[in-house]
Motif scaffolding. Structure first.
Motif: not given
Length: 219
Positions: A66-73, A78-87, A127-134
């Motif tokens: 939760h609340d993960v900060i990553l470097r990007d271009g 800041q990403i709200d949540h990153v989840v490990r799903a089965p796939d 959705l556009r914001q989360n594309y940058q997160h992806r």
């Protein structure tokens, strides 16, 4: 709409009010004070939404960061949540909107309105914001064998119209995102999750730099 729904109008992130004809225009000082107040309320609202998603993920007993900060271009994101799903790895953006929200999936902005008001507000398309997160997550993982999926989760009372209704995931439907079929080997997903865990541990050191970066952005 409930009487207290108006308290939820201030949502996380920048939002521009579309003034109807004849509306009073605030002085620069009044605008500054109102902007600061809205930012304060938006932060509280956003935190409540993220907390509800976090609680739902914990109830599902799924690995999550939760609340993960990553470097990007563009610097840091800041990403709200990153989840490990089965796939796959899921990148979740939480929004706690109220009222009625409409717009196009690929539009730059959506429109928010309320039954008791003629005012309209523009919302940056999450959705556009989360594309940058992806993209930031994919660059960190650096492995095309790992699938990364993005979703916007609605933690508020808003009604989404048109194509948005089938795109936004209610917080009560989070379990539906976890039904993927695991690949034969989890080795690549294990390695990707390890990288994300290490990045989450470094987030605390980057939080102040990210806050300053957000403050420097044009309003």
């Amino acid at each position: 709409m409930a009487a207290g729904a108006g308290l939820m109008r201030l949502t996380r992130g920048p939002r521009r009010r579309l003034k109807p004809d004849g509306a009073v225009v605030r002085t620069p000082e009044e605008a500054r004070i109102w902007s600061n107040f809205r930012a304060f309320k938006a932060g509280i609202t956003g935190e409540k939404g993220e907390a509800s998603v976090r609680e739902a993920l914990e109830a599902l007993r799924v690995p999550a960061l939760h609340d993960v900060i990553l470097r990007d271009g563009r610097g840091l994101t800041q990403i709200d949540h990153v989840v490990r799903a089965p796939d796959a790895v899921l990148v979740l953006e939480t929004k706690r909107y109220a009222g009625i929200v409409s717009g196009a999936i690929d539009g730059r902005a959506w429109v928010q309105r309320f039954d008791e008001s003629a005012e309209r507000f523009t919302l940056p398309n999450p959705l556009r914001q989360n594309y940058q997160h992806r993209r930031a997550v994919e660059e960190l993982i650096a492995d095309r064998a790992v699938l990364v999926r993005t979703h916007v989760v609605a933690a508020g009372s808003a009604v989404f119209e048109g194509e948005l209704a089938d795109t936004i995931v209610p917080v009560t439907a989070l379990a539906s995102l976890l039904g993927g079929t695991p690949p034969v080997s989890q080795r690549w997903l294990d390695a990707a999750w390890c990288k994300l865990q290490m990045a989450a541990e470094r987030s605390l050191q980057l939080r102040e730099a990210h806050r300053q970066q957000v403050e420097r952005r044009p309003g």
